[in-house]
Design an enzyme around this catalytic site. Sequence first.
Site, PDB file in Angstrom:
ATOM      1  N   SER A  81       0.857  -1.181   0.000  1.00 39.39           N
ATOM      2  CA  SER A  81       0.000   0.000   0.000  1.00 39.39           C
ATOM      3  C   SER A  81       0.895   1.234   0.000  1.00 39.39           C
ATOM      4  O   SER A  81       1.774   1.366   0.850  1.00 39.39           O
ATOM      5  CB  SER A  81      -0.882  -0.031   1.249  1.00 39.39           C
TER       6      SER A  81
ATOM      7  N   GLY B 207      -4.560  -4.219   5.955  1.00 38.89           N
ATOM      8  CA  GLY B 207      -3.540  -4.050   6.987  1.00 38.89           C
ATOM      9  C   GLY B 207      -3.730  -2.734   7.711  1.00 38.89           C
ATOM     10  O   GLY B 207      -4.338  -1.798   7.180  1.00 38.89           O
TER      11      GLY B 207
ATOM     12  N   ASP C 224     -14.192  -1.235   2.919  1.00 35.63           N
ATOM     13  CA  ASP C 224     -13.260  -1.432   4.032  1.00 35.63           C
ATOM     14  C   ASP C 224     -13.943  -0.859   5.285  1.00 35.63           C
ATOM     15  O   ASP C 224     -14.608  -1.592   6.027  1.00 35.63           O
ATOM     16  CB  ASP C 224     -11.931  -0.727   3.717  1.00 35.63           C
TER      17      ASP C 224
ATOM     18  N   ASN D 125     -10.251   5.786   1.206  1.00 35.79           N
ATOM     19  CA  ASN D 125     -10.523   6.052   2.629  1.00 35.79           C
ATOM     20  C   ASN D 125     -11.612   7.112   2.813  1.00 35.79           C
ATOM     21  O   ASN D 125     -11.431   8.104   3.535  1.00 35.79           O
ATOM     22  CB  ASN D 125      -9.256   6.474   3.377  1.00 35.79           C
TER      23      ASN D 125
ATOM     24  N   ASP E 240      -7.266   3.148  -3.066  1.00 37.11           N
ATOM     25  CA  ASP E 240      -7.982   3.231  -1.792  1.00 37.11           C
ATOM     26  C   ASP E 240      -8.241   4.702  -1.472  1.00 37.11           C
ATOM     27  O   ASP E 240      -7.299   5.491  -1.339  1.00 37.11           O
ATOM     28  CB  ASP E 240      -7.127   2.597  -0.687  1.00 37.11           C
TER      29      ASP E 240
ATOM     30  N   LYS F 176      -1.175  -0.996  -4.416  1.00 36.62           N
ATOM     31  CA  LYS F 176      -2.373  -0.232  -4.025  1.00 36.62           C
ATOM     32  C   LYS F 176      -1.942   1.210  -3.797  1.00 36.62           C
ATOM     33  O   LYS F 176      -0.992   1.471  -3.064  1.00 36.62           O
ATOM     34  CB  LYS F 176      -2.977  -0.825  -2.752  1.00 36.62           C
ATOM     35  N   LEU F 177      -2.654   2.129  -4.444  1.00 36.84           N
ATOM     36  CA  LEU F 177      -2.349   3.548  -4.291  1.00 36.84           C
ATOM     37  C   LEU F 177      -3.423   4.214  -3.459  1.00 36.84           C
ATOM     38  O   LEU F 177      -4.619   4.039  -3.716  1.00 36.84           O
ATOM     39  CB  LEU F 177      -2.331   4.251  -5.661  1.00 36.84           C
ATOM     40  N   LYS F 178      -3.004   5.006  -2.506  1.00 38.51           N
ATOM     41  CA  LYS F 178      -3.951   5.845  -1.784  1.00 38.51           C
ATOM     42  C   LYS F 178      -4.309   7.016  -2.697  1.00 38.51           C
ATOM     43  O   LYS F 178      -3.410   7.582  -3.353  1.00 38.51           O
ATOM     44  CB  LYS F 178      -3.291   6.383  -0.512  1.00 38.51           C
TER      45      LYS F 178
ATOM     46  N   LYS G 190     -10.438  -6.808   7.616  1.00 39.20           N
ATOM     47  CA  LYS G 190      -9.419  -6.476   8.612  1.00 39.20           C
ATOM     48  C   LYS G 190      -9.927  -6.986   9.945  1.00 39.20           C
ATOM     49  O   LYS G 190     -10.946  -6.490  10.448  1.00 39.20           O
ATOM     50  CB  LYS G 190      -9.230  -4.955   8.718  1.00 39.20           C
TER      51      LYS G 190
ATOM     52  N   GLU H  94     -11.347   1.060  -3.514  1.00 40.12           N
ATOM     53  CA  GLU H  94     -11.681   0.755  -2.128  1.00 40.12           C
ATOM     54  C   GLU H  94     -12.272   1.971  -1.418  1.00 40.12           C
ATOM     55  O   GLU H  94     -11.706   3.064  -1.483  1.00 40.12           O
ATOM     56  CB  GLU H  94     -10.393   0.290  -1.424  1.00 40.12           C
TER      57      GLU H  94
HETATM   58  O1  NPG Z   1       0.088  -2.554   4.778  1.00 38.97           O
HETATM   59  O2  NPG Z   1      -0.529  -2.441   6.858  1.00 38.97           O
HETATM   60  C1  NPG Z   1      -0.484  -1.993   5.707  1.00 38.97           C
HETATM   61  C2  NPG Z   1      -1.196  -0.692   5.435  1.00 38.97           C
HETATM   62  C3  NPG Z   1      -2.342  -0.868   4.534  1.00 38.97           C
HETATM   63  O3  NPG Z   1      -3.042   1.119   3.488  1.00 38.97           O
HETATM   64  C4  NPG Z   1      -3.139   0.376   4.429  1.00 38.97           C
HETATM   65  N1  NPG Z   1      -3.953   0.641   5.428  1.00 38.97           N
HETATM   66  O4  NPG Z   1      -7.010   2.360   5.165  1.00 38.97           O
HETATM   67  O5  NPG Z   1      -6.399   0.391   4.639  1.00 38.97           O
HETATM   68  C5  NPG Z   1      -6.143   1.506   5.093  1.00 38.97           C
HETATM   69  C6  NPG Z   1      -4.736   1.833   5.447  1.00 38.97           C
HETATM   70  C7  NPG Z   1      -4.476   2.507   6.726  1.00 38.97           C
HETATM   71  C8  NPG Z   1      -4.858   1.989   7.883  1.00 38.97           C
HETATM   72  C9  NPG Z   1      -3.718   3.636   6.714  1.00 38.97           C
HETATM   73  C10 NPG Z   1      -4.504   2.595   9.065  1.00 38.97           C
HETATM   74  C11 NPG Z   1      -3.371   4.274   7.888  1.00 38.97           C
HETATM   75  C12 NPG Z   1      -3.762   3.746   9.053  1.00 38.97           C
END
Ligand code: NPG
Length: 376
Positions: free
Chosen positions: A143, A299, A247, A199, A197, A169-171, A271, A222
Amino acid sequence: MTNFQLGLVELRRIAMPLVSPFRTSFGSQSARDILLVRVELTAEDGSVTEGWGECVALSEPSYSPEYVEGAQHVIEHHLLPRLRSAGRLDAASVGATLAKLHGHPMAKAAIEMAVLDAQLRSTETSFASYLGTTRTTIPSGVSIGIHNSIDDLLGSVQGYVDDGYVRIKLKIEPGSDIEHVAAVRELIGPDTPLQVDANTAYRRTDGQHLRELDPFNMLLIEQPLPEADIIGHAMLAAEVDTPICLDESLVSARGTADAIELGACEIANIKPGRVGGYLEAVRIHDLCVTKDIPVWCGGMLETGIGRAANAVLAALPGFTLPGDISASTRFYARDIVIDPITISDGHVKVPTSPGLGFELDKAFLDQVTTRTTTLH
Ligand code: NPG
């Protein structure tokens, strides 16, 4: 099923710097303040086994309503007292005992995880054999946070491709989306699996805009919309060709079933922390298999504790897409376990040691511990 007596519980806070800042549409992080839960369980024969759980709550309620200080408070003042007054327990009973207390899935998951780890260790059983998984390796996805410039982003992506990650995966967020995806798709070629993703950064009215992502042949988009907007996701799923994956919206098996029924969830990110624990995560997996919904394991920047358990979960047969289970070095220069997750040939080995699949590096754990609370 063996029943255990819950003994001492230790709540540890650790400070883990990230190797580089990680920016999402809800903020940027350069370190993790993580709550670990250690439990001691006494078996019927009097033997005592310890187990560890990791709480995925962030420092602020920015990803979900939970945050680490709140998780610690609710565990100490509400969840543990409730568990203790219920008497003997095992991992399967934790969720049911705590169900009368609303919300707080990340806090509940951390306790269930510690109990499960101890329970498995007490009979020298691996999590993999407990779940009945047969895969020995799983594909590893990475990610990648939002970058200010496309050149910087391409530099990062190339580095992870060189490391062997099989899925990118790109934010994204409004203003850092279509052009970023187009540039990355050109860099990695048409065949490397790619997904984005958001969010929750978009609104229902962004359907036409998100349709501009369709030509890039991505696995999924996502969580484009706020978590409560299930109908909005169903509307987007009808409007956009790229599959919509949920998610933040998925916090239980029941809610997942509804989202699928409404056409809002074409792919599910599971998750364990977000849904209240590994056992609920398995129920969501089983549901998605019966509904033909592909799933993958998300994750939360876990240490080696959660990373090991996620690698086992992701070996279940319904996890047909690569998860966000990267090498521990993706986020941490040094992990708190002696056998951190690594990638080889784009894959992660499914741990098979007793318990959830990790051994702690206790000396390093002590070094990064910022606070310990012991509860009897
Ligand atoms: O590889 O653990 C990993 C990170 C994966 O991008 C990831 N998590 O929204 O899914 C999400 C994001 C994230 C979670 C970003 C918690 C920041 C905090």
